[in-house]
Design an enzyme around this catalytic site. Structure first.
Site, short mmCIF file in Angstrom:
data_model
loop_
_atom_site.label_atom_id
_atom_site.label_comp_id
_atom_site.label_asym_id
_atom_site.label_seq_id
_atom_site.Cartn_x
_atom_site.Cartn_y
_atom_site.Cartn_z
N HIS A 179 12.51 -32.07 -41.58
CA HIS A 179 11.88 -33.39 -41.46
C HIS A 179 10.71 -33.80 -42.49
O HIS A 179 9.86 -34.58 -42.32
CB HIS A 179 11.21 -33.47 -40.05
CG HIS A 179 11.99 -33.46 -38.84
ND1 HIS A 179 12.44 -34.52 -38.26
CD2 HIS A 179 12.48 -32.46 -38.23
CE1 HIS A 179 13.31 -34.21 -37.40
NE2 HIS A 179 13.26 -33.05 -37.20
N LYS B 96 0.48 -44.86 -37.41
CA LYS B 96 1.15 -43.52 -37.84
C LYS B 96 -0.06 -42.56 -37.96
O LYS B 96 -1.15 -42.99 -38.28
CB LYS B 96 1.98 -43.98 -39.16
CG LYS B 96 1.14 -44.31 -40.28
CD LYS B 96 2.07 -44.67 -41.60
CE LYS B 96 2.93 -45.77 -41.34
NZ LYS B 96 4.40 -45.45 -41.21
N ARG B 97 0.27 -41.30 -38.12
CA ARG B 97 -0.48 -40.10 -38.22
C ARG B 97 -1.23 -40.56 -39.60
O ARG B 97 -0.74 -40.91 -40.51
CB ARG B 97 0.05 -38.97 -38.19
CG ARG B 97 0.40 -38.34 -37.00
CD ARG B 97 -0.88 -38.29 -36.31
NE ARG B 97 -1.79 -37.19 -36.87
CZ ARG B 97 -1.76 -35.97 -36.32
NH1 ARG B 97 -1.18 -35.49 -35.05
NH2 ARG B 97 -2.58 -34.99 -36.67
N LYS C 131 0.89 -40.89 -46.62
CA LYS C 131 1.16 -42.40 -45.98
C LYS C 131 0.19 -43.24 -46.48
O LYS C 131 0.72 -44.67 -46.41
CB LYS C 131 1.00 -42.12 -44.43
CG LYS C 131 1.96 -41.27 -43.85
CD LYS C 131 1.86 -41.11 -42.43
CE LYS C 131 2.68 -39.89 -41.46
NZ LYS C 131 3.80 -40.41 -41.26
N THR D 295 9.75 -43.39 -38.42
CA THR D 295 10.46 -44.37 -37.31
C THR D 295 9.70 -45.60 -36.88
O THR D 295 10.28 -46.35 -36.07
CB THR D 295 10.58 -43.43 -36.10
OG1 THR D 295 9.52 -42.59 -35.91
CG2 THR D 295 11.75 -42.38 -36.47
N LYS E 70 10.77 -49.38 -35.36
CA LYS E 70 10.22 -49.93 -34.16
C LYS E 70 9.63 -51.34 -34.52
O LYS E 70 9.92 -52.65 -33.90
CB LYS E 70 9.19 -49.31 -33.63
CG LYS E 70 9.85 -47.84 -33.11
CD LYS E 70 8.51 -46.82 -32.73
CE LYS E 70 9.24 -45.35 -32.55
NZ LYS E 70 8.23 -44.27 -32.53
C1 26V Z 1 3.20 -31.31 -41.14
C2 26V Z 1 2.20 -31.08 -41.95
C3 26V Z 1 1.55 -29.55 -41.35
C4 26V Z 1 0.61 -28.97 -42.19
C5 26V Z 1 -0.18 -29.81 -43.21
C6 26V Z 1 0.41 -30.90 -43.49
C7 26V Z 1 1.80 -31.41 -42.86
C8 26V Z 1 2.31 -32.72 -43.13
C9 26V Z 1 3.39 -33.05 -42.60
C10 26V Z 1 4.07 -32.40 -41.57
C11 26V Z 1 4.93 -33.12 -41.06
C12 26V Z 1 5.88 -32.22 -40.06
C13 26V Z 1 7.30 -32.86 -40.00
C14 26V Z 1 7.20 -34.22 -39.46
O1 26V Z 1 6.48 -34.69 -38.45
N1 26V Z 1 8.11 -35.18 -40.00
C15 26V Z 1 8.15 -36.58 -39.89
O2 26V Z 1 9.47 -36.57 -38.94
C16 26V Z 1 9.75 -37.87 -38.49
C17 26V Z 1 11.06 -37.75 -37.78
O3 26V Z 1 12.16 -37.18 -38.45
C18 26V Z 1 9.97 -38.76 -39.91
O4 26V Z 1 10.29 -39.86 -39.54
C19 26V Z 1 8.78 -38.62 -40.57
O5 26V Z 1 8.91 -39.22 -41.86
C20 26V Z 1 8.35 -37.29 -41.01
O6 26V Z 1 7.16 -37.10 -41.63
#
Ligand code: 26V
Length: 759
Positions: free
Chosen positions: A314, A494-495, A500, A601, A605
């Site tokens: 992801h 979004k987060r 982003k 996503t 929406k």
């Molecule tokens: C995790 C972390 C953890 C530590 C530090 C920075 C950081 C940055 C990003 C993440 C993302 C973790 C995975 C995630 O949530 N990915 C999201 O998954 C969605 C569903 O597939 C996708 O639509 C998003 O683009 C993607 O960011």
């Protein structure tokens, strides 16, 4: 039994009174009980093969409205409550939101469960029962603070079960207790289960914010989702959570396999495990451990598990790819250590390229590498993302195992994200093309026939206006924010993450502010809305929230600017807020640095609810642009190829990105310098603002300054085009009509055809 009869029985038995004598709270409890019990009574899907969707997060959102819809009871409940002079929305608003996820990845898992149930596929979700979910965000002094966000009440959705499994940690065993949430399938007459594991004796208060005793594993393991992992104890707790999830989940799989009458040697024929990002990756060595315990040889166990497990990636952000020190695993799950060493040995044999090793030189375990070597499928979540994985991030793996790689573009459930959150739009669509789209979102394409229908276009605008009014009332009620419903609603929800680029949106706000102050008034008023939580330990993200909240106050206090520009950040952005913001949006901000957003996503929406996208060609935006055509989307910015080249320093001229080159353009410099202007410093924290200012000039790792000028120009073009209401409505209509591709029913059918083969 009719809903009204059952409700009457329930309120009599529980509260000793008829429904018309009940308050909203009692009606809520009765409706919840009714749905929960009807859903649990539905038969499970059937099949010789069963899917287990393993995920550390399931961002469910409130369930009552959704369950009523899936059970076909929504209209009956609304009508009955109306007869009693009551309002279903008011009753539903009493439900606390289960926030068992961070963002996209967790919400995707929840949409997938909804679709798996709706399609009647033989699959369940497996996760953890976090008591406080993600934190509740509270703004104090223009800054984010975090508080616990309890959601478990009685009566609630959790169904206790008799299943108990013992999880062997290094320091001793801990019992995992299983709770279920029944997920009813719309139209399928079946329900699947979300299995949530918990510790036997979870700790209750005292709480001090979201700080807690991270060392007290037996009682705290399931307290919070992703506890602050900025220190050792936090990270270790996260590994405890992961092993607890996969060990209990693996034991559940093998228990059910046996109950279904199959031998452990036949695991791969009857079970498929989808690993949602690397958080549940230890399921691979754990299943191997359990199979060898049941008499399989190592070779047999590795073979079965490798044909059972499939991995979804992801993110390409290196810092988000998990690598756990082997020493952690020695403490948490010592029995996995020899297995992981053996897997590393086998992986090195299969693939001599050292970049693909499981154990690196610092004795860290690369979870994704284990998944790819010892799973049969690897997928990205949007076409561009999968291409980047194949050609760059995971290239050595793709070279070795091309047959394992595939793309499964994400999707959303239209039941929650259109039918439920935007009933007026849903009704308008019914009137145009009938109700078939509610079962098959492809049918939305039928709306294209109404492109030139002035009556339909005007009604579409009227629905949007009504949704904006509704949001205005919410904003006023929940946080006292006054917003002009006639202004353009420009939303980024979004987060919070630097990639982003909420900070680039903030630079736009500064640009507009300065223009208005200089007497150059925009064509029309705009409200820039944000919704975003920052990870508690993510300092830069918190600085960006601070900047946005300061800008909001600045603009709010200025009678010259206020009529033209407002900035609102909703407090505690969550699924419930999303359900209000999305239907009210005119312009959907999807402005990540190209190549960094795996899919997104929210973009889907917003599109389905008739917002027009302003975005970079990143993630699923690329597919949105292809579907709607250039006249129905606003794109800008560097391409993913250019960005990747800039990071490598391999542009034709050998250049890499230097923010100062862009900062020194006069149009950019004044925007960035505004962060440390007397106006803002009078409101905000000088340390926070100047740290952000220095970072933007000196580092700007996600290249906001590279794209900001084009962003401002394209956004202003969109705001200009908004003035031609009919032509804007046409863009809205095309977006809704083309959104059917992003139904998670389509995504899940495709996972089933390509990977799961359930039936
Ligand atoms: C995790 C972390 C953890 C530590 C530090 C920075 C950081 C940055 C990003 C993440 C993302 C973790 C995975 C995630 O949530 N990915 C999201 O998954 C969605 C569903 O597939 C996708 O639509 C998003 O683009 C993607 O960011």
């Amino acid at each position: 039994m009719l809903l009204r009869d059952q409700l009457r029985d329930l309120t009599r038995a529980r509260f000793g009174r008829a429904p018309d004598q009940c308050d909203d709270r009692q009606l809520y409890e009765a409706l919840l009980t009714l749905c929960r019990d009807r859903a649990r009574a539905l038969p499970a899907p059937e099949g010789e093969r069963k899917l287990y969707y393993f995920s550390a997060e399931f961002l469910l959102g409130k369930l009552l409205s959704n369950q009523l819809l899936a059970l076909g009871l929504r209209d009956e409940a609304r009508d009955y409550l109306e007869e009693l002079g009551r309002d279903l929305n008011a009753v539903e608003s009493l439900e606390p939101e289960p926030s068992l996820g961070n963002g996209g990845l967790g919400r995707l898992a929840a949409c997938f469960l909804d679709s798996i149930a709706a399609l009647g596929l033989n699959g369940d979700g497996v996760g953890l029962n976090y008591h406080y979910g993600l934190f509740r965000q509270v703004f104090r002094g223009e800054k984010q603070t975090e508080e616990p966000d309890p959601w478990m009440e009685k009566p609630g959705w959790l169904i206790p079960t008799d299943r108990r499994f013992s999880v062997p940690f290094g320091a001793g065993e801990l019992t995992a207790v299983l709770y279920d949430i029944a997920v009813p399938g719309a139209h399928s007459g079946r329900a699947c289960r979300l299995h949530l594991f918990d510790v036997e004796r979870p700790a209750h208060a005292p709480w001090n914010g979201i700080q807690f005793d991270k060392g007290d594993i037996p009682h705290q393991l399931t307290a919070f989702l992703y506890p602050d992992d900025s220190d050792e104890a936090g990270r270790l707790l996260r590994v405890y959570q992961q092993y607890f999830l996969v060990s209990a989940g693996s034991q559940l799989i093998l228990a059910e396999l046996e109950e279904r009458g199959f031998a452990p040697e036949a695991l791969a024929d009857h079970v498929v495990v989808q690993i949602n990002d690397t958080h549940p990756s230890m399921v691979i060595p754990e299943l191997i451990r359990l199979l060898t315990q049941r008499g399989l040889t190592m070779d047999q166990a590795v073979d079965q598990v490798s044909r059972t497990c499939a991995y979804t990636n992801h993110t390409i952000l290196a810092e988000a790819l998990e690598k756990w020190p082997l020493a952690y695993l020695e403490t948490v799950a010592p029995r996995l250590v020899p297995i992981i060493r053996e897997l590393d040995r086998r992986a090195r044999e299969a693939c001599p390229d050292p970049r693909t090793a499981i154990l690196d030189g610092q004795s860290r375990v690369h979870m994704a590498h284990m998944d790819i070597h010892f799973g049969f499928s690897v997928n990205g979540v949007a076409a561009l993302h999968t291409e980047i994985l194949k050609t760059s991030e995971l290239k050595p793996f793709y070279d070795r195992y091309p047959e394992k790689f595939r793309n499964e573009t994400n999707g959303i459930t239209f039941r929650r994200w259109l039918e439920d959150c935007d009933p007026e739009l849903a009704g308008l669509i019914d009137g145009c093309i009938g109700r078939g789209w509610r079962r098959d979102a492809w049918e939305l394409e039928g709306l294209l026939a109404f492109r030139e229908d002035a009556g339909v276009l005007d009604r579409l605008l009227a629905v949007k206006a009504a949704n904006k009014d509704r949001l205005c009332r919410d904003l006023l009620a929940r946080q006292g924010a006054e917003v002009d419903p006639m202004s353009v609603f420009d939303i980024q929800a979004k987060r919070l993450h630097e990639y982003k680029r909420q900070q680039m949106n903030a630079l736009y706000v500064i640009h507009q502010y300065l223009e208005i102050k200089a007497g150059r008034l925009p064509e029309r008023p705009v409200t820039v809305l944000f919704g975003a939580k920052a990870a508690p330990a993510y300092v830069m993200a918190k600085h960006i929230i601070h900047l946005i909240l300061c800008l909001s106050r600045l603009v709010e206090a200025d009678p010259q600017v206020r009529p033209w520009l407002r900035v609102v950040m909703v407090e505690n952005y969550n699924v419930t807020w999303a359900e209000r913001l999305i239907p009210a949006c005119d312009l959907s901000e999807q402005i990540s640095l190209a190549s960094k957003e795996a899919s997104g996503t929210g973009n889907m929406k917003f599109m389905a609810n008739g917002a027009v996208t302003l975005g970079t060609l990143d993630g699923a935006n690329v597919e949105i642009a292809q579907l709607v055509g250039p006249e129905n989307i606003y794109t800008f910015g560097a391409s993913s190829d250019q960005v990747i080249a800039l990071y490598r320093g391999s542009e034709p001229d050998g250049r890499s990105y230097r923010p100062l080159d862009y900062y020194h353009r006069p149009a950019v410099e004044r925007l960035v310098d505004f962060l440390v202007s007397p106006e803002l410093l009078a409101i905000g924290d000088p340390v926070s603002l100047s740290t952000l200012w220095r970072d933007m000039k000196g580092k700007d790792w996600f290249m906001a300054l590279l794209d900001v000028e084009e962003y401002i120009a394209v956004k202003n073009r969109a705001l200009h085009d908004y003035g031609d209401r009919r032509s804007w409505a046409k863009k809205m209509l095309v977006n809704v009509a083309k959104s059917g591709y992003f139904s998670s029913d389509r995504t899940i059918r495709q996972y089933n055809e390509d990977i799961w083969h359930l039936k």
